[in-house]
Scaffold this motif. Structure first.
Motif, PDB file in Angstrom:
ATOM      1  N   VAL A   1       0.865  -1.176   0.000  1.00  0.00           N
ATOM      2  CA  VAL A   1       0.000   0.000   0.000  1.00  0.00           C
ATOM      3  C   VAL A   1       0.905   1.231   0.000  1.00  0.00           C
ATOM      4  O   VAL A   1       1.716   1.404   0.912  1.00  0.00           O
ATOM      5  N   VAL A   2       0.779   2.068  -1.022  1.00  0.00           N
ATOM      6  CA  VAL A   2       1.592   3.274  -1.136  1.00  0.00           C
ATOM      7  C   VAL A   2       0.708   4.480  -0.850  1.00  0.00           C
ATOM      8  O   VAL A   2      -0.329   4.674  -1.508  1.00  0.00           O
TER       9      VAL A   2
ATOM     10  N   TRP B   1      -1.481  -1.175  -4.175  1.00  0.00           N
ATOM     11  CA  TRP B   1      -2.629  -0.327  -3.879  1.00  0.00           C
ATOM     12  C   TRP B   1      -2.115   1.092  -3.676  1.00  0.00           C
ATOM     13  O   TRP B   1      -1.180   1.319  -2.902  1.00  0.00           O
ATOM     14  N   LEU B   2      -2.709   2.038  -4.380  1.00  0.00           N
ATOM     15  CA  LEU B   2      -2.334   3.444  -4.261  1.00  0.00           C
ATOM     16  C   LEU B   2      -3.429   4.176  -3.491  1.00  0.00           C
ATOM     17  O   LEU B   2      -4.592   4.149  -3.878  1.00  0.00           O
ATOM     18  N   VAL B   3      -3.030   4.809  -2.405  1.00  0.00           N
ATOM     19  CA  VAL B   3      -3.944   5.586  -1.573  1.00  0.00           C
ATOM     20  C   VAL B   3      -3.542   7.043  -1.713  1.00  0.00           C
ATOM     21  O   VAL B   3      -2.484   7.454  -1.227  1.00  0.00           O
ATOM     22  N   GLY B   4      -4.351   7.825  -2.416  1.00  0.00           N
ATOM     23  CA  GLY B   4      -3.970   9.190  -2.737  1.00  0.00           C
ATOM     24  C   GLY B   4      -4.944  10.212  -2.199  1.00  0.00           C
ATOM     25  O   GLY B   4      -6.154  10.089  -2.373  1.00  0.00           O
ATOM     26  N   SER B   5      -4.399  11.230  -1.538  1.00  0.00           N
ATOM     27  CA  SER B   5      -5.196  12.330  -1.018  1.00  0.00           C
ATOM     28  C   SER B   5      -4.952  13.570  -1.859  1.00  0.00           C
ATOM     29  O   SER B   5      -3.797  13.946  -2.099  1.00  0.00           O
ATOM     30  N   SER B   6      -6.022  14.220  -2.328  1.00  0.00           N
ATOM     31  CA  SER B   6      -5.912  15.492  -3.035  1.00  0.00           C
ATOM     32  C   SER B   6      -4.966  15.357  -4.226  1.00  0.00           C
ATOM     33  O   SER B   6      -5.211  14.553  -5.122  1.00  0.00           O
ATOM     34  N   MET B   7      -3.841  16.095  -4.252  1.00  0.00           N
ATOM     35  CA  MET B   7      -2.903  15.968  -5.376  1.00  0.00           C
ATOM     36  C   MET B   7      -2.309  14.571  -5.459  1.00  0.00           C
ATOM     37  O   MET B   7      -1.979  14.092  -6.547  1.00  0.00           O
TER      38      MET B   7
ATOM     39  N   GLN C   1      -4.500  12.638  -7.630  1.00  0.00           N
ATOM     40  CA  GLN C   1      -4.269  12.857  -9.067  1.00  0.00           C
ATOM     41  C   GLN C   1      -3.130  11.991  -9.565  1.00  0.00           C
ATOM     42  O   GLN C   1      -3.224  11.378 -10.644  1.00  0.00           O
ATOM     43  N   VAL C   2      -2.045  11.918  -8.794  1.00  0.00           N
ATOM     44  CA  VAL C   2      -0.917  11.077  -9.194  1.00  0.00           C
ATOM     45  C   VAL C   2      -1.358   9.618  -9.288  1.00  0.00           C
ATOM     46  O   VAL C   2      -0.997   8.899 -10.231  1.00  0.00           O
ATOM     47  N   ALA C   3      -2.158   9.175  -8.322  1.00  0.00           N
ATOM     48  CA  ALA C   3      -2.639   7.790  -8.331  1.00  0.00           C
ATOM     49  C   ALA C   3      -3.505   7.504  -9.554  1.00  0.00           C
ATOM     50  O   ALA C   3      -3.329   6.484 -10.237  1.00  0.00           O
ATOM     51  N   LEU C   4      -4.451   8.397  -9.847  1.00  0.00           N
ATOM     52  CA  LEU C   4      -5.326   8.195 -11.000  1.00  0.00           C
ATOM     53  C   LEU C   4      -4.552   8.240 -12.314  1.00  0.00           C
ATOM     54  O   LEU C   4      -4.772   7.419 -13.213  1.00  0.00           O
TER      55      LEU C   4
ATOM     56  N   GLY D   1      -5.319  -1.466  -7.088  1.00  0.00           N
ATOM     57  CA  GLY D   1      -6.556  -0.800  -6.711  1.00  0.00           C
ATOM     58  C   GLY D   1      -6.240   0.591  -6.206  1.00  0.00           C
ATOM     59  O   GLY D   1      -5.072   0.934  -5.954  1.00  0.00           O
ATOM     60  N   LEU D   2      -7.271   1.412  -6.070  1.00  0.00           N
ATOM     61  CA  LEU D   2      -7.109   2.799  -5.652  1.00  0.00           C
ATOM     62  C   LEU D   2      -8.030   3.112  -4.481  1.00  0.00           C
ATOM     63  O   LEU D   2      -9.179   2.672  -4.448  1.00  0.00           O
ATOM     64  N   VAL D   3      -7.511   3.903  -3.553  1.00  0.00           N
ATOM     65  CA  VAL D   3      -8.325   4.565  -2.532  1.00  0.00           C
ATOM     66  C   VAL D   3      -8.030   6.050  -2.673  1.00  0.00           C
ATOM     67  O   VAL D   3      -6.898   6.481  -2.467  1.00  0.00           O
ATOM     68  N   LEU D   4      -9.035   6.817  -3.070  1.00  0.00           N
ATOM     69  CA  LEU D   4      -8.859   8.236  -3.378  1.00  0.00           C
ATOM     70  C   LEU D   4      -9.638   9.058  -2.365  1.00  0.00           C
ATOM     71  O   LEU D   4     -10.842   8.861  -2.179  1.00  0.00           O
ATOM     72  N   ILE D   5      -8.949   9.994  -1.723  1.00  0.00           N
ATOM     73  CA  ILE D   5      -9.568  10.841  -0.711  1.00  0.00           C
ATOM     74  C   ILE D   5      -9.640  12.262  -1.258  1.00  0.00           C
ATOM     75  O   ILE D   5      -8.619  12.941  -1.396  1.00  0.00           O
ATOM     76  N   ALA D   6     -10.846  12.688  -1.619  1.00  0.00           N
ATOM     77  CA  ALA D   6     -11.080  14.008  -2.232  1.00  0.00           C
ATOM     78  C   ALA D   6      -9.979  14.328  -3.238  1.00  0.00           C
ATOM     79  O   ALA D   6      -9.275  15.319  -3.115  1.00  0.00           O
ATOM     80  N   PRO D   7      -9.828  13.473  -4.265  1.00  0.00           N
ATOM     81  CA  PRO D   7      -8.673  13.619  -5.151  1.00  0.00           C
ATOM     82  C   PRO D   7      -8.818  14.795  -6.106  1.00  0.00           C
ATOM     83  O   PRO D   7      -9.914  15.153  -6.532  1.00  0.00           O
ATOM     84  N   ALA D   8      -7.689  15.395  -6.441  1.00  0.00           N
ATOM     85  CA  ALA D   8      -7.631  16.208  -7.652  1.00  0.00           C
ATOM     86  C   ALA D   8      -7.680  15.248  -8.833  1.00  0.00           C
ATOM     87  O   ALA D   8      -7.261  14.091  -8.721  1.00  0.00           O
ATOM     88  N   VAL D   9      -8.205  15.713  -9.959  1.00  0.00           N
ATOM     89  CA  VAL D   9      -8.295  14.880 -11.156  1.00  0.00           C
ATOM     90  C   VAL D   9      -7.809  15.702 -12.335  1.00  0.00           C
ATOM     91  O   VAL D   9      -8.366  16.764 -12.628  1.00  0.00           O
TER      92      VAL D   9
END
Length: 269
Positions: free
Chosen positions: A24-25, A87-93, A96-99, A111-119
C-alpha cells in the motif's frame, strides 16, 4: 524504515513499514508530505506492506532541477519496492498522481483509494460557494504580498478545518504538523503543475478497471464534494464513502477511519 529512492537528480525520501500483506503506497496532498500519513501507516503495518513517500520538493525530498513527472517517480518507487502491482492511496494531489498512474500504467496498480482527489483535466467550478470564496479573497492578497505565514494560516484553515468551520477546529499536534509541512512547501515556491503527467484522466476514467474507493470528508470544500460524486458515477468499479465530521485531510484528524477505509478496500478486491 527509511528508504531513499535515487532518481535522475534528487533522492526521494520514503518511509516503509514492513508487513506480510499487499503493498500500500500512501500519496500525500499538495499541502502536506509523507508525515501526514504516519498515523494511518502505523495502523496498517503488519497486515500490509506500507510505504509513504515525499514527492520532489515536499518534506525531505529536494526540489528538482530537471524535468520530471510524479507518475514516473512513482513507477520508479514501485520498481525499487519490487515492481509488483500496489494499492495506491492518494489524497488530493496525491489522488491525481494515483489516478494518472492507473491510466498510464494499469499493470502497476492493484486498486485505488482516493480521498477528495484532484483529477487531471476535470472541469473547473463556475463559481465557489461563499464561505470558500471568503477565504480565497483573503489568500489572494497574502500570496501577492509574499506573506507565507499568512498564506499558511489561511490554507490550513481551508484544508484542515474546512472552509465553513471555525479556524482552529482541528488543534494540537495535527495542526502543528499541518502548518510545518505546508511552510516547507511554500518556502520552496513550487510552480503550479510542476511534475504533472500531461494527461486528462477525467476523460479516461472508463479505462480505470481496478476497484476504486472514492472517499471525502463532509466538511470539505463543496465543489470537491460534487466532483467526488461525479467521479463515482464515471468510474467503472467505484465505491462511495463519506467520512463524517472531517474536512480535506481526514487522516490527520483521525487516522483510524481512514485505515479502516484502506483495509476494507483491499479485503474486497
Amino acid at each position: 524504515m527509511r528508504r531513499t529512492v535515487p532518481l535522475d537528480d534528487v533522492p526521494v525520501v520514503a518511509d516503509e513499514w514492513p508487513g506480510s500483506g499487499p503493498t500500500v503506497v500512501l500519496l500525500h496532498a499538495g499541502v502536506a508530505d509523507r508525515r501526514s500519513w504516519y498515523g494511518t501507516a502505523e495502523l496498517l503495518a503488519g497486515a500490509h506492506h506500507v510505504v509513504a513517500a515525499d514527492r520532489r520538493g515536499f518534506g525531505d525530498s529536494p526540489v528538482s532541477t530537471t524535468p520530471f513527472t510524479h507518475v514516473d517517480d512513482l513507477v520508479a518507487l514501485l520498481d525499487h519496492l519490487g515492481g509488483g502491482p500496489a494499492w495506491l492511496v492518494g489524497s488530493s494531489m496525491g489522488g491525481q498522481v494515483a489516478l494518472d498512474t492507473a491510466v498510464l500504467h494499469p499493470d502497476r496498480v492493484a486498486g485505488l483509494v482516493l480521498i477528495a482527489p484532484a483529477v487531471s483535466g476535470a472541469p473547473e467550478p463556475d463559481e465557489l460557494d461563499p464561505v470558500t470564496q471568503r477565504l480565497g479573497d483573503l489568500l489572494g492578497p497574502a500570496t501577492a504580498a509574499g506573506d507565507l505565514d499568512e498564506v499558511g494560516r489561511l490554507e490550513t484553515w481551508l484544508w484542515l478545518d474546512g472552509p465553513a468551520g471555525p479556524e482552529g477546529r482541528v488543534a494540537g499536534p495535527a495542526r502543528e504538523l499541518a502548518l510545518a509541512m505546508n511552510a516547507t512547501i511554500l518556502r520552496h515556491g513550487l510552480p503550479e503543475g510542476d511534475g504533472d503527467a500531461g494527461i486528462a484522466a477525467w476523460d479516461r476514467l472508463p479505462e480505470v478497471e481496478v476497484p476504486v474507493t472514492v472517499a471525502w470528508g463532509d466538511l470539505d470544500v463543496p465543489f470537491l464534494l460534487d466532483q467526488c460524486e461525479q467521479l463515482v458515477a464515471r468510474l467503472p468499479r467505484a465505491t462511495r464513502r463519506v467520512l463524517p465530521g472531517v474536512a480535506h485531510l481526514p487522516y490527520l484528524e483521525d487516522p483510524e477511519p481512514v485505515a479502516d477505509l484502506v483495509r476494507t478496500a483491499v479485503a474486497a478486491r
